[in-house]
Design a protein around this motif. Structure first.
Motif, PDB file in Angstrom:
ATOM      1  N   ASP A 196       0.809  -1.217   0.000  1.00 50.23           N
ATOM      2  CA  ASP A 196       0.000   0.000   0.000  1.00 50.23           C
ATOM      3  C   ASP A 196       0.844   1.270   0.000  1.00 50.23           C
ATOM      4  N   THR A 197       2.173   1.113   0.000  1.00 49.35           N
ATOM      5  CA  THR A 197       3.042   2.275  -0.132  1.00 49.35           C
ATOM      6  C   THR A 197       3.219   2.579  -1.617  1.00 49.35           C
ATOM      7  N   PRO A 198       2.889   3.781  -2.067  1.00 48.29           N
ATOM      8  CA  PRO A 198       2.965   4.076  -3.503  1.00 48.29           C
ATOM      9  C   PRO A 198       4.374   3.913  -4.063  1.00 48.29           C
ATOM     10  N   GLN A 199       4.450   3.268  -5.210  1.00 50.56           N
ATOM     11  CA  GLN A 199       5.695   3.159  -5.957  1.00 50.56           C
ATOM     12  C   GLN A 199       5.646   4.164  -7.087  1.00 50.56           C
ATOM     13  N   CYS A 200       6.699   4.955  -7.240  1.00 43.98           N
ATOM     14  CA  CYS A 200       6.706   6.052  -8.199  1.00 43.98           C
ATOM     15  C   CYS A 200       7.512   5.698  -9.446  1.00 43.98           C
ATOM     16  N   TYR A 201       7.054   6.255 -10.561  1.00 46.92           N
ATOM     17  CA  TYR A 201       7.698   6.001 -11.841  1.00 46.92           C
ATOM     18  C   TYR A 201       7.416   7.189 -12.742  1.00 46.92           C
ATOM     19  N   LEU A 202       8.408   7.572 -13.560  1.00 50.15           N
ATOM     20  CA  LEU A 202       8.229   8.672 -14.502  1.00 50.15           C
ATOM     21  C   LEU A 202       8.123   8.099 -15.913  1.00 50.15           C
ATOM     22  N   LEU A 203       6.956   8.244 -16.497  1.00 52.43           N
ATOM     23  CA  LEU A 203       6.742   7.810 -17.874  1.00 52.43           C
ATOM     24  C   LEU A 203       7.187   8.956 -18.793  1.00 52.43           C
ATOM     25  N   ASP A 204       8.330   8.768 -19.460  1.00 49.52           N
ATOM     26  CA  ASP A 204       8.906   9.849 -20.268  1.00 49.52           C
ATOM     27  C   ASP A 204       8.872   9.552 -21.762  1.00 49.52           C
ATOM     28  N   GLY A 205       8.090   8.551 -22.140  1.00 47.11           N
ATOM     29  CA  GLY A 205       7.960   8.225 -23.558  1.00 47.11           C
ATOM     30  C   GLY A 205       6.575   7.709 -23.855  1.00 47.11           C
ATOM     31  N   ARG A 206       6.396   7.187 -25.060  1.00 47.49           N
ATOM     32  CA  ARG A 206       5.087   6.663 -25.437  1.00 47.49           C
ATOM     33  C   ARG A 206       4.709   5.460 -24.577  1.00 47.49           C
ATOM     34  N   GLU A 207       5.684   4.628 -24.252  1.00 50.50           N
ATOM     35  CA  GLU A 207       5.432   3.422 -23.482  1.00 50.50           C
ATOM     36  C   GLU A 207       6.478   3.267 -22.389  1.00 50.50           C
ATOM     37  N   GLY A 208       6.126   2.473 -21.381  1.00 45.11           N
ATOM     38  CA  GLY A 208       7.076   2.188 -20.312  1.00 45.11           C
ATOM     39  C   GLY A 208       6.671   0.952 -19.539  1.00 45.11           C
ATOM     40  N   LYS A 209       7.595   0.466 -18.701  1.00 48.12           N
ATOM     41  CA  LYS A 209       7.350  -0.716 -17.885  1.00 48.12           C
ATOM     42  C   LYS A 209       7.698  -0.405 -16.430  1.00 48.12           C
ATOM     43  N   ILE A 210       6.902  -0.962 -15.525  1.00 43.15           N
ATOM     44  CA  ILE A 210       7.162  -0.827 -14.098  1.00 43.15           C
ATOM     45  C   ILE A 210       7.164  -2.215 -13.482  1.00 43.15           C
ATOM     46  N   VAL A 211       8.275  -2.601 -12.900  1.00 46.92           N
ATOM     47  CA  VAL A 211       8.325  -3.841 -12.136  1.00 46.92           C
ATOM     48  C   VAL A 211       7.862  -3.503 -10.718  1.00 46.92           C
ATOM     49  N   LEU A 212       6.739  -4.048 -10.319  1.00 47.80           N
ATOM     50  CA  LEU A 212       6.140  -3.672  -9.042  1.00 47.80           C
ATOM     51  C   LEU A 212       6.853  -4.361  -7.888  1.00 47.80           C
ATOM     52  N   GLU A 213       7.309  -3.553  -6.960  1.00 45.66           N
ATOM     53  CA  GLU A 213       8.006  -4.080  -5.791  1.00 45.66           C
ATOM     54  C   GLU A 213       6.991  -4.579  -4.767  1.00 45.66           C
ATOM     55  N   GLY A 214       7.185  -5.770  -4.283  1.00 47.53           N
ATOM     56  CA  GLY A 214       6.326  -6.313  -3.240  1.00 47.53           C
ATOM     57  C   GLY A 214       5.012  -6.877  -3.718  1.00 47.53           C
ATOM     58  N   ALA A 215       4.705  -6.752  -5.012  1.00 46.95           N
ATOM     59  CA  ALA A 215       3.441  -7.265  -5.544  1.00 46.95           C
ATOM     60  C   ALA A 215       3.573  -8.750  -5.859  1.00 46.95           C
ATOM     61  N   ARG A 216       2.453  -9.455  -5.748  1.00 49.24           N
ATOM     62  CA  ARG A 216       2.423 -10.878  -6.050  1.00 49.24           C
ATOM     63  C   ARG A 216       1.497 -11.141  -7.231  1.00 49.24           C
ATOM     64  N   PRO A 217       1.774 -12.187  -8.001  1.00 50.66           N
ATOM     65  CA  PRO A 217       0.893 -12.512  -9.125  1.00 50.66           C
ATOM     66  C   PRO A 217      -0.563 -12.657  -8.670  1.00 50.66           C
ATOM     67  N   GLY A 218      -1.472 -12.071  -9.422  1.00 46.10           N
ATOM     68  CA  GLY A 218      -2.892 -12.120  -9.069  1.00 46.10           C
ATOM     69  C   GLY A 218      -3.368 -10.964  -8.234  1.00 46.10           C
TER      70      GLY A 218
END
Length: 302
Positions: free
Chosen positions: A57-79
């Motif tokens: 529940d702690t926000p993970q921050c990311y700067l989308l600086d192009g048309r597309e981007g990827k974020i690997v979520l820290e602490g998240a589990r599949p599903g």
């Protein structure tokens, strides 16, 4: 900053997920959000994106600086469910994949998300459906998850959006099903809020009560219609008066479910009262003429 101050509009982020046994990665793509669903714009923004998930529940921050981007979520589990733009602090719409949207439904229903996020999810999806970026079926599926909602601001927004949809559905064969869905969302809430003011009521409870009565009355809820008719009957006969905070909703319900006799009763109240608020309230419902005779009577008032 120039991408926000030097061009008009704001972006829509399309979000999908790719999972492995030990990682969750969001794929995000941006484009300009247009109310008419136009996809031709090449505009881009520098978009600060925050994400929370079911396991973090702690926000993970990311700067989308192009048309597309990827974020690997820290602490998240599949599903896990994933909420982009928690607290709705970012100026952009979010379009979730069908899978991610489906995961959010239980989080909305059991209120694992706070009220700002429950509000934002349905506002975004309504705007996307209205513009043609998403289908209405997804929106209606989401709306069904708000049966346990109690926040007035969230419910008011849902009611407004469903009222807009009612204008599209009211001539279609599915309209009765649509009204049944509205009754299912709001009827349980009214049974908890009740018809009478309580000492424990907060400042939004009166607003919520009035909205629920009017919505259910216009959605064909027979219990609400019968209750409104009984209250109106007592009111015009000099018996128990309808509380002022729900009077407009009661008038509206009996007007929409009644005939010429209700019109005449409202007209009598209109002529006898000297309260501007009451006259203004009744004028709105007198204007909603349901029969040819009422239309002619209304014109004589002009």
């Amino acid at each position: 900053m120039s991408t926000w101050t030097g061009q008009v509009g704001y972006p829509m982020l399309t979000v999908d997920v790719v999972e492995t046994s030990d990682s969750v990665t969001l794929h995000i793509k941006q484009q300009k959000f247009c109310a008419n669903g136009d996809n031709s714009s090449e505009q881009q923004w520098l978009v600060p994106v925050t994400v929370v998930s079911q396991s973090r529940d702690t926000p993970q921050c990311y700067l989308l600086d192009g048309r597309e981007g990827k974020i690997v979520l820290e602490g998240a589990r599949p599903g896990d469910w994933v909420k982009v733009n928690p607290k709705q602090i970012g100026l952009f719409r979010v379009k979730y994949s069908d899978d991610l949207l489906k995961r959010l439904l239980p989080a909305v229903k059991n209120q694992a998300l706070d009220s700002a996020d429950r509000l934002g999810i349905q506002q975004d999806l309504f705007a996307l459906a209205k513009a043609g970026y998403s289908n209405t079926a997804n929106l209606l599926t989401l709306m069904g998850s708000y049966e346990t909602e109690r926040n007035y601001v969230v419910l008011s927004s849902i009611n407004t959006n469903l009222s807009d949809l009612a204008g599209l559905f009211n001539h279609l064969p599915c309209y009765e099903q649509f009204k049944a869905m509205r009754r299912k969302i709001f009827s349980k809430i009214l049974s908890e809020v009740g018809w009478e003011n309580k000492e424990t009521d907060g400042h939004t409870d009166a607003l919520l009560r009035s909205m629920l009565i009017g919505t259910l009355g216009h959605s064909g809820d027979t219990e609400v219609i019968e209750k409104c008719q009984e209250m109106f009957k007592q009111h015009i006969s000099g018996g128990k008066q309808i509380p002022a905070d729900i009077r407009g909703s009661v008038y509206s319900t009996v007007r929409s479910s009644g005939g010429d006799s209700v019109y005449e009763d409202l007209l009598t109240i209109f002529k006898e009262t000297d309260l501007h608020e009451e006259r203004d309230r009744i004028q709105r419902y007198l204007a909603a003429a349901l029969t040819r005779n009422c239309e002619q009577r209304r014109l004589t008032l002009l």
